[in-house]
Design an enzyme around this catalytic site. Structure first.
Site, mmCIF file in Angstrom:
data_model
loop_
_atom_site.group_PDB
_atom_site.id
_atom_site.type_symbol
_atom_site.label_atom_id
_atom_site.label_comp_id
_atom_site.label_asym_id
_atom_site.label_seq_id
_atom_site.Cartn_x
_atom_site.Cartn_y
_atom_site.Cartn_z
ATOM 1 N N PRO A 179 -5.962 34.459 3.593
ATOM 2 C CA PRO A 179 -6.564 35.797 3.627
ATOM 3 C C PRO A 179 -7.018 36.182 2.216
ATOM 4 C CG PRO A 179 -4.362 35.800 4.607
ATOM 5 C CD PRO A 179 -4.547 34.489 3.929
ATOM 6 N N HIS A 180 -8.150 36.846 2.106
ATOM 7 C CA HIS A 180 -8.623 37.263 0.794
ATOM 8 C C HIS A 180 -9.563 38.445 0.935
ATOM 9 C CE1 HIS A 180 -11.376 34.201 2.417
ATOM 10 N NE2 HIS A 180 -12.334 34.884 1.831
#
Length: 154
Positions: A71-72
């Site tokens: 996730p980013h």
């Protein structure tokens, strides 16, 4: 002004390597990560981090397969790249490309204006997580310190 010295070692702190977290859903895991970042960086709002991570997931899952997700998101008010490594007690559904539950996550939070740094880090992470034996080592860690040291190669 680009900092080309960004590596996993420079963005991950021991406090943000969390081993065997109980996560019941993608949403809960992202909330846990957002809260963890807020605890280490009180100036950053957990709600804003969570909302940005969820918005990024809506564009397409960051689950890259084999139980791994990265996730980013970009974040206003963030002045440095922040990494969070989490292993889960049990895998959670993450809409990953191979539909496998995710139990190993490395989250990247980058400043709003960061561009190439964050792409370089994503490629470093993808390369590391491409090694099945390395992923298995991370999954076998039973405490935060060991998890941190394995990730940074100490």
């Amino acid at each position: 002004m680009t900092d080309t010295s960004l590596t996993i070692e420079t963005i991950l702190t021991p406090e943000l390597a969390r081993c065997r977290v109980a996560g019941t859903s993608k949403k809960r895991v992202l909330e846990f990560i957002s809260e963890s970042i807020h605890q280490q960086y009180p100036d950053l709002d957990a709600g804003q981090i969570f909302n940005n991570l969820v918005a990024r997931e809506r564009l397409g899952s960051t689950g890259i397969g084999q139980g791994i997700a990265i996730p980013h998101c970009r974040l206003d008010g963030c002045s440095q790249v922040i990494g969070v490594l989490v292993t889960l007690e049990e895998g959670v559904g993450f809409d990953a490309i191979d539909n496998q539950p995710v139990d190993l996550l490395f989250t990247l939070i980058v400043p709003k204006e960061a561009t190439s740094e964050h792409l370089e880090l994503l490629s470093q992470l993808a390369e590391k997580f491409n090694e099945q034996s390395f992923c298995n080592e991370l999954r076998q860690c039973s405490d935060n310190e060991t998890l941190y040291n394995r990730m940074i190669g100490a």
